[in-house]
Scaffold this motif. Sequence first.
Motif, PDB file in Angstrom:
ATOM      1  N   GLY B 149      -3.193  -5.268   2.977  1.00 16.38           N
ATOM      2  CA  GLY B 149      -2.807  -4.464   1.556  1.00 16.38           C
ATOM      3  C   GLY B 149      -1.540  -3.922   1.742  1.00 16.38           C
ATOM      4  O   GLY B 149      -0.635  -4.070   2.477  1.00 16.38           O
ATOM      5  N   ILE B 150      -1.129  -3.103   0.743  1.00 14.01           N
ATOM      6  CA  ILE B 150       0.298  -2.601   0.659  1.00 14.01           C
ATOM      7  C   ILE B 150       0.819  -1.906   1.773  1.00 14.01           C
ATOM      8  O   ILE B 150       1.659  -1.953   2.307  1.00 14.01           O
ATOM      9  N   ALA B 151      -0.231  -1.132   2.398  1.00 12.22           N
ATOM     10  CA  ALA B 151      -0.196  -0.089   3.313  1.00 12.22           C
ATOM     11  C   ALA B 151       0.132  -1.071   4.616  1.00 12.22           C
ATOM     12  O   ALA B 151       1.182  -0.960   5.395  1.00 12.22           O
ATOM     13  N   GLY B 152      -0.746  -2.109   4.729  1.00 14.30           N
ATOM     14  CA  GLY B 152      -0.541  -3.066   6.234  1.00 14.30           C
ATOM     15  C   GLY B 152       0.744  -3.606   5.896  1.00 14.30           C
ATOM     16  O   GLY B 152       1.241  -3.907   6.997  1.00 14.30           O
ATOM     17  N   ILE B 153       1.137  -4.296   4.881  1.00 22.45           N
ATOM     18  CA  ILE B 153       2.317  -5.023   4.424  1.00 22.45           C
ATOM     19  C   ILE B 153       3.460  -4.078   4.997  1.00 22.45           C
ATOM     20  O   ILE B 153       4.472  -4.580   5.436  1.00 22.45           O
ATOM     21  N   LYS B 171      -8.785  -9.703   6.357  1.00 24.31           N
ATOM     22  CA  LYS B 171     -10.153 -10.221   6.250  1.00 24.31           C
ATOM     23  C   LYS B 171     -10.102 -11.350   5.269  1.00 24.31           C
ATOM     24  O   LYS B 171     -10.909 -12.334   5.473  1.00 24.31           O
ATOM     25  N   SER B 172      -9.644 -11.032   4.356  1.00 27.50           N
ATOM     26  CA  SER B 172      -9.854 -12.085   3.110  1.00 27.50           C
ATOM     27  C   SER B 172      -8.663 -13.079   3.359  1.00 27.50           C
ATOM     28  O   SER B 172      -7.736 -13.286   4.032  1.00 27.50           O
ATOM     29  N   PRO B 173      -8.938 -14.146   2.472  1.00 29.01           N
ATOM     30  CA  PRO B 173      -8.069 -15.306   2.612  1.00 29.01           C
ATOM     31  C   PRO B 173      -6.687 -15.152   2.063  1.00 29.01           C
ATOM     32  O   PRO B 173      -5.600 -15.993   2.690  1.00 29.01           O
ATOM     33  N   SER B 174      -6.133 -14.099   1.671  1.00 30.50           N
ATOM     34  CA  SER B 174      -4.768 -13.638   1.344  1.00 30.50           C
ATOM     35  C   SER B 174      -4.535 -12.367   1.682  1.00 30.50           C
ATOM     36  O   SER B 174      -5.208 -11.523   1.614  1.00 30.50           O
ATOM     37  N   ILE B 175      -3.060 -11.918   1.940  1.00 31.79           N
ATOM     38  CA  ILE B 175      -2.840 -10.665   2.292  1.00 31.79           C
ATOM     39  C   ILE B 175      -2.534 -10.260   0.454  1.00 31.79           C
ATOM     40  O   ILE B 175      -2.474 -10.854  -0.286  1.00 31.79           O
ATOM     41  N   GLY B 176      -2.216  -8.958   0.448  1.00 33.66           N
ATOM     42  CA  GLY B 176      -1.919  -8.405  -1.017  1.00 33.66           C
ATOM     43  C   GLY B 176      -2.919  -7.174  -1.422  1.00 33.66           C
ATOM     44  O   GLY B 176      -2.629  -6.140  -2.077  1.00 33.66           O
ATOM     45  N   GLY B 177      -4.015  -7.268  -0.744  1.00 35.83           N
ATOM     46  CA  GLY B 177      -5.130  -6.206  -1.211  1.00 35.83           C
ATOM     47  C   GLY B 177      -5.350  -5.749  -2.491  1.00 35.83           C
ATOM     48  O   GLY B 177      -5.341  -6.509  -3.437  1.00 35.83           O
ATOM     49  N   ARG B 178      -5.556  -4.374  -2.443  1.00 35.74           N
ATOM     50  CA  ARG B 178      -5.985  -4.007  -4.053  1.00 35.74           C
ATOM     51  C   ARG B 178      -4.955  -4.006  -5.010  1.00 35.74           C
ATOM     52  O   ARG B 178      -4.978  -4.303  -6.152  1.00 35.74           O
ATOM     53  N   CYS B 194       4.920  -7.845  -9.687  1.00 33.85           N
ATOM     54  CA  CYS B 194       6.330  -8.070  -9.424  1.00 33.85           C
ATOM     55  C   CYS B 194       6.980  -7.336  -8.502  1.00 33.85           C
ATOM     56  O   CYS B 194       7.991  -7.961  -7.627  1.00 33.85           O
ATOM     57  N   ILE B 195       6.445  -6.204  -8.026  1.00 33.08           N
ATOM     58  CA  ILE B 195       6.981  -5.508  -6.817  1.00 33.08           C
ATOM     59  C   ILE B 195       6.252  -5.858  -5.570  1.00 33.08           C
ATOM     60  O   ILE B 195       6.938  -5.708  -4.508  1.00 33.08           O
ATOM     61  N   LEU B 196       5.162  -6.320  -5.904  1.00 33.49           N
ATOM     62  CA  LEU B 196       4.222  -6.496  -4.374  1.00 33.49           C
ATOM     63  C   LEU B 196       4.600  -7.938  -3.889  1.00 33.49           C
ATOM     64  O   LEU B 196       4.745  -7.873  -2.656  1.00 33.49           O
ATOM     65  N   SER B 197       4.880  -8.832  -4.716  1.00 34.68           N
ATOM     66  CA  SER B 197       4.786 -10.213  -4.019  1.00 34.68           C
ATOM     67  C   SER B 197       6.043 -10.546  -3.089  1.00 34.68           C
ATOM     68  O   SER B 197       6.143 -11.286  -2.216  1.00 34.68           O
ATOM     69  N   PRO B 198       7.282  -9.769  -3.474  1.00 41.38           N
ATOM     70  CA  PRO B 198       8.409 -10.079  -2.816  1.00 41.38           C
ATOM     71  C   PRO B 198       8.256  -9.352  -1.438  1.00 41.38           C
ATOM     72  O   PRO B 198       8.626 -10.126  -0.310  1.00 41.38           O
ATOM     73  N   LYS B 199       7.375  -8.429  -1.106  1.00 40.57           N
ATOM     74  CA  LYS B 199       7.086  -8.189   0.086  1.00 40.57           C
ATOM     75  C   LYS B 199       5.934  -8.805   0.870  1.00 40.57           C
ATOM     76  O   LYS B 199       6.260  -9.246   1.929  1.00 40.57           O
ATOM     77  N   MET B 200       5.228  -9.587   0.024  1.00 38.49           N
ATOM     78  CA  MET B 200       4.328 -10.419   0.652  1.00 38.49           C
ATOM     79  C   MET B 200       4.958 -11.678   1.295  1.00 38.49           C
ATOM     80  O   MET B 200       4.704 -12.080   2.427  1.00 38.49           O
ATOM     81  N   VAL B 201       5.896 -12.210   0.398  1.00 43.36           N
ATOM     82  CA  VAL B 201       6.679 -13.422   0.728  1.00 43.36           C
ATOM     83  C   VAL B 201       7.525 -12.947   2.045  1.00 43.36           C
ATOM     84  O   VAL B 201       7.744 -13.596   2.948  1.00 43.36           O
ATOM     85  N   ASP B 202       8.051 -11.811   2.019  1.00 43.41           N
ATOM     86  CA  ASP B 202       8.887 -11.282   3.143  1.00 43.41           C
ATOM     87  C   ASP B 202       7.917 -11.511   4.234  1.00 43.41           C
ATOM     88  O   ASP B 202       8.740 -11.646   5.448  1.00 43.41           O
TER      89      ASP B 202
END
Lengths: 159, 661
Positions: B149-153, B171-178, B194-202
């Motif tokens: 999730g955002i904390a782990g990322i 645990k789930s198929p994708s990161i991102g969490g709640r 919009c603010i989370l997905s750049p971090k996921m891609v990073d």
Amino acid sequence: MKENREWTPRILCLLCRWCAYAGADLAGISRIHYPPTPRVIRFPCSARMDPYFVIKGFREGFDGVLVAGCHPGDCHYSKGNYYARRRFMLLKDLLLFAGIEPERLQIRWISAAEGKKFAQVISEMTEKILPLGPLKIKEISLKRILEKEELWQPLAGSE
Amino acid sequence: MPRVGVFVCWCGVNIAKTVDVEQVAQKASTLPGVVYSTSYRYMCSDPGQELIRNAISEHKLDRVVVASCSPAMHETTFQRAVSEAGLNPYFMEMANIREQDSWVHEDRELATEKAFELIAAAVERVKRAQPLEPLEFSVEKKALVIGGGIAGIQAALDIAEAGFQVYLVEKSPSIGGRMAQFDKTFPTLDCAMCILSPKMVDCYRHPNIKILSYSEVEEVKGFVGNFEVTIKKKARSVNEDLCTGCGLCIERCPTKATSEFDEGIGERKAIYIPFPQAVPLVPVIDREVCLWFTKGRCGLCQRVCPAKAIDYSQQDTYIKEKFGTIIVATGADIFDASVYGEYGYGQHPDIITSAQLERMINSSGPTKGEIIRPSNGKHPESVVFIQCVGSRDEQKGYPYCSRVCCMYTAKHALLLKEHLPNVKTYIFYIDIRAFGKGYEEFVRRVQDEFGAIYIRGRVGRIYPENGKLIVQGTDTLLGQQVKVEADLVVLAAALVPRKDVKDLARKLNISTDEYGWLMEAHPKLRPVETMTKGIFLAGTCQFPKDIPDSVAQASAAASKAIAIMQQESLFSEPVVARVNKNKCVGCFSCKEVCPYSAIEEETVLEQTSGLEKKIAKVNPGLCQGCGNCASACRSQAIDLLGFTSEQLIAQLEGLAKVERE
């Protein structure tokens, strides 16, 4: 003990530093009051608590002994508390045989989050020991064991 | 004969109020072996430590007892102080006269007596102390982050940026969490994705981060610097290396199932990507519903896949890795609102949870951003929100405040008005808790500009009438019953600990509190550390918190982990077992009980007979110092350094002796 004051039992507490000792600290941090009966020795794990320390405690004149470790499954060293549980269940039988009232030895699981429980356990133990009076180890004789037939009832679980 | 110094701390009034510290210090000077004793207002302060150091040199002390707070608080402080004065740190012993005495007792006389006894016992113990040297061991420069999730990322990114390798297990198929489920975030109304997905891609692109999605931690062994972790990579049925994420398989899949990501109000296929921005963008087959796995036929996805990535024969695989540190960021579950029978969740389709509304508002959600009544698909004209469902309620839920619900409900009220300008919003609340930066202003705005009507009180009952829902409750400010007609009722279900968190806590050897939240080492001063060295907490696995708090905690946990990993080697407490070669009879009872396989066999020549005998030997690198072997030993040949039988018995006798006097 001073004569002019009511008798206060003294309870030797063998506490695991990962759980029960931290629980006792938490009781302090939360300012939960309990009777001034416990005298604590910190152990690395309930598995380090040789039953000898309990017998030694009674021989040295403590009126009760509390053995407290982590809840089953929560041992910092994975399974030390299971070993402790077995050792102390055996010891309970032995102490009964020696004529020491079962109320005087308590084995409890107290986690680091259970400050309240630690205070409760101490309060309960103190209340149970008060009517028994001071442990006079030298007076315990076979006669006393035979008088107290109910002491021979099989023991229930640890909690 | 050792020369012991006793230092009694007042701790301001914390100790001095209940314990007569001066009397205790005076009395302690009469104890055998004590050559110096004093009391001071704050022993842990610089002048306090200076006082100890000076006394050591002035009075030639070789043992020190500090009677103050719990060793959990200041043991290292005072160990350092005595070693600066040239003493071995294990020649310092603490007597806990604050947490376990002055703070819990009222009777000044008895508390003073107890303090003295604890000191007497500590003196006896420290007299038997042996000098110990810390053990040095290496540090694996790799971190494990559990939960994407955002904390782990955030934690993974921070550690990776510092130059260390990170495994991010989700645990789930994708990161991102709640956060990936949210539409907007309060109070700034940033688009969450919009603010989370750049971090996921990073995370995905970062050379130092390895994402293990659809994976779980199976087993954890070892200790700080040297955790040995087994990670189960669940069979995805899609080869991650071959898949291009084109989505053709999903398009063609004939089987539908309820979407977990949409909180049960949407559908997904049997082969699916939870949401369009998923990282990694690789589908997974739900084997519970897929026709190939349930009925043995279909195979459409395999036929259409241009990359030949579909692999029905894939098995769970296990990865074994060594890590120096672990960050737990497993997040929270949402309270099951059906526990409140009077609210009718699960009985009426128009009674939903806030998480479900969140998915509805989200333009990539199951309704494409349309807010509808699930019963008839029409826009609602009146929406009632109910706060504190499962929180602040000892009877049916949890006594704690879930911390985020007041704010997300205000956000929902605002977003509703933006989507449906004519909608009426009512919010039943107990208190409005808007404590963060810009939060109070936000709630005001929702009331003043967006017309949300806040009603202070609990709802007693919700029932359907003429195609509407009647919400019946009490307005405790007006002191009267109110009835509100609603088309849609939204329940602010509390955050609750993950169902499987205890399982994980056990694997990691960390503790949970009375509810199941993971426990920090100290509620104020060590909020991201656990009692187990090298394991840290981030995000809502510790307690409900909003995104800024989760991110802040994640960065804090990351910096703690980095601080460990950037060291060349670590030092551990020299609390390890030791065998007395002359006493050991070689029964190996110790070996049977040792949880770390630290007991080895050694052949020695017996002194008297000159014959060979096999005895036990402790590998100090493996020994963790539980002392189980010492209790199991039949000939008292094993002892635990720092907790020797001699020390413990001396302490016990020290406690007991006082009474006889």
